[in-house]
Write a protein that holds these residues in place. Structure first.
Motif, mmCIF file in Angstrom:
data_model
loop_
_atom_site.group_PDB
_atom_site.id
_atom_site.type_symbol
_atom_site.label_atom_id
_atom_site.label_comp_id
_atom_site.label_asym_id
_atom_site.label_seq_id
_atom_site.Cartn_x
_atom_site.Cartn_y
_atom_site.Cartn_z
ATOM 1 N N ILE A 63 0.855 -1.188 0.000
ATOM 2 C CA ILE A 63 0.000 0.000 0.000
ATOM 3 C C ILE A 63 0.886 1.232 0.000
ATOM 4 O O ILE A 63 1.771 1.373 0.843
ATOM 5 C CB ILE A 63 -0.932 0.028 1.233
ATOM 6 C CG1 ILE A 63 -1.814 -1.217 1.265
ATOM 7 C CG2 ILE A 63 -1.783 1.303 1.235
ATOM 8 C CD1 ILE A 63 -2.639 -1.356 2.540
ATOM 9 N N TRP A 64 0.630 2.132 -0.979
ATOM 10 C CA TRP A 64 1.318 3.413 -1.058
ATOM 11 C C TRP A 64 0.375 4.521 -0.662
ATOM 12 O O TRP A 64 -0.786 4.532 -1.089
ATOM 13 C CB TRP A 64 1.754 3.714 -2.498
ATOM 14 C CG TRP A 64 3.011 3.065 -2.942
ATOM 15 C CD1 TRP A 64 4.274 3.587 -2.893
ATOM 16 C CD2 TRP A 64 3.137 1.787 -3.561
ATOM 17 N NE1 TRP A 64 5.164 2.694 -3.434
ATOM 18 C CE2 TRP A 64 4.494 1.582 -3.848
ATOM 19 C CE3 TRP A 64 2.229 0.787 -3.892
ATOM 20 C CZ2 TRP A 64 4.968 0.442 -4.450
ATOM 21 C CZ3 TRP A 64 2.693 -0.364 -4.487
ATOM 22 C CH2 TRP A 64 4.046 -0.530 -4.754
ATOM 23 N N ASN A 65 0.871 5.482 0.100
ATOM 24 C CA ASN A 65 0.177 6.746 0.323
ATOM 25 C C ASN A 65 0.838 7.722 -0.638
ATOM 26 O O ASN A 65 1.982 8.113 -0.448
ATOM 27 C CB ASN A 65 0.320 7.209 1.774
ATOM 28 C CG ASN A 65 -0.489 8.458 2.062
ATOM 29 O OD1 ASN A 65 -1.101 9.035 1.165
ATOM 30 N ND2 ASN A 65 -0.483 8.880 3.304
ATOM 31 N N ALA A 66 0.123 8.073 -1.705
ATOM 32 C CA ALA A 66 0.691 8.917 -2.760
ATOM 33 C C ALA A 66 0.417 10.384 -2.448
ATOM 34 O O ALA A 66 -0.494 10.988 -2.979
ATOM 35 C CB ALA A 66 0.099 8.533 -4.111
ATOM 36 N N LYS A 91 5.572 12.902 -1.953
ATOM 37 C CA LYS A 91 6.383 11.807 -2.502
ATOM 38 C C LYS A 91 5.748 10.518 -2.004
ATOM 39 O O LYS A 91 5.582 10.320 -0.805
ATOM 40 C CB LYS A 91 7.828 11.919 -2.021
ATOM 41 C CG LYS A 91 8.726 10.832 -2.550
ATOM 42 C CD LYS A 91 10.168 11.122 -2.176
ATOM 43 C CE LYS A 91 11.120 10.010 -2.484
ATOM 44 N NZ LYS A 91 10.925 9.185 -3.604
ATOM 45 N N ALA A 92 5.380 9.639 -2.915
ATOM 46 C CA ALA A 92 4.698 8.399 -2.551
ATOM 47 C C ALA A 92 5.537 7.582 -1.587
ATOM 48 O O ALA A 92 6.746 7.435 -1.776
ATOM 49 C CB ALA A 92 4.389 7.585 -3.801
ATOM 50 N N GLN A 93 4.881 7.055 -0.554
ATOM 51 C CA GLN A 93 5.560 6.245 0.446
ATOM 52 C C GLN A 93 4.791 4.957 0.687
ATOM 53 O O GLN A 93 3.562 4.969 0.728
ATOM 54 C CB GLN A 93 5.684 6.996 1.767
ATOM 55 C CG GLN A 93 6.542 8.223 1.680
ATOM 56 C CD GLN A 93 6.645 8.913 3.042
ATOM 57 O OE1 GLN A 93 5.785 8.769 3.898
ATOM 58 N NE2 GLN A 93 7.721 9.659 3.224
ATOM 59 N N ILE A 94 5.529 3.885 0.876
ATOM 60 C CA ILE A 94 4.906 2.606 1.227
ATOM 61 C C ILE A 94 4.534 2.665 2.704
ATOM 62 O O ILE A 94 5.375 2.967 3.550
ATOM 63 C CB ILE A 94 5.855 1.427 0.947
ATOM 64 C CG1 ILE A 94 6.096 1.299 -0.564
ATOM 65 C CG2 ILE A 94 5.298 0.133 1.528
ATOM 66 C CD1 ILE A 94 7.131 0.264 -0.943
ATOM 67 N N VAL A 95 3.265 2.375 2.995
ATOM 68 C CA VAL A 95 2.810 2.366 4.385
ATOM 69 C C VAL A 95 2.601 0.942 4.903
ATOM 70 O O VAL A 95 2.497 0.733 6.104
ATOM 71 C CB VAL A 95 1.529 3.207 4.581
ATOM 72 C CG1 VAL A 95 1.809 4.677 4.321
ATOM 73 C CG2 VAL A 95 0.391 2.722 3.703
ATOM 74 N N LEU A 96 2.533 -0.025 3.988
ATOM 75 C CA LEU A 96 2.383 -1.424 4.392
ATOM 76 C C LEU A 96 2.824 -2.306 3.229
ATOM 77 O O LEU A 96 2.490 -2.032 2.080
ATOM 78 C CB LEU A 96 0.923 -1.745 4.732
ATOM 79 C CG LEU A 96 0.661 -3.189 5.142
ATOM 80 C CD1 LEU A 96 0.737 -3.321 6.661
ATOM 81 C CD2 LEU A 96 -0.707 -3.631 4.675
#
Length: 190
Positions: free
Chosen positions: A73-76, A79-84
């Motif tokens: 899961i990305w929070n875009a 800058k997009a970051q992987i949250v899980l």
């Protein structure tokens, strides 16, 4: 679009649509899949975020995911970051995914769909199995930079499902060679 290109595109896109809908309806699926979920973390999701997250929980988490599937899961936002990023294991795993989704923050700046799609595409290229990518956007304006910039190539084979205040895109990453091969086989009679 040229007629030759259109003829090559139609069979491949039909295959993509069949895979994106029919495969998931089978309760007997026992082959793990790789799932990329990219969620718009910009303020565009503020009003629709709760509705979109509950739809994701029902459609994706409870409807598609099975034990052994891998989800990232990305929070875009900005800058997009992987949250899980984990392999699903049991009901506790599904509840952890839902908890993560419900805790997403929609305070970031402009959505970075191109960054998330680029990273998801690189990961998909190294996988041999089925990769399913779902992108959630709060508005057309939030999605526009991805359509105009480097992210446009990633959205070449996608399908949009519209909701009143948000949209879901099913994106087929790295499908160009497969679709061209399927189209060539179709038109050669093989």
């Amino acid at each position: 679009m040229e007629t030759k290109k259109l003829r090559a595109f139609i069979p491949g896109f039909a295959v993509f649509l069949l895979l994106s809908q029919g495969l998931w309806a089978l309760d007997s699926r026992n082959i793990p899949i790789e799932v990329n979920l990219i969620v718009d973390g910009s303020p565009a999701m503020k009003n629709a975020g709760g509705e979109a997250i509950e739809w994701i929980c029902g459609y994706l988490v409870d409807g598609i995911l099975r034990d052994g599937d891998r989800i990232t899961i990305w929070n875009a936002a900005g800058k997009a970051q992987i949250v899980l990023s984990e392999t699903l294991s049991g009901a506790e795993g599904k509840e952890n995914i839902k908890k993560t989704l419900r805790s997403l923050n929609f305070q970031g700046s402009q959505a970075d769909f191109a960054g998330a799609l680029g990273e998801a595409s690189q990961r998909a290229a190294s996988r041999s199995g089925m990769v399913y990518t779902l992108l959630i956007s709060g508005s057309s304006a939030a999605l526009s930079p991805a359509l105009l910039g480097s992210g446009a190539a990633f959205l070449r084979y996608s399908r949009i499902e519209e909701f009143p205040a948000w949209r879901a895109l099913i994106v087929a990453l790295n499908m160009n060679s497969r679709i061209q091969g399927a189209a060539a086989a179709y038109f050669s009679g093989g």
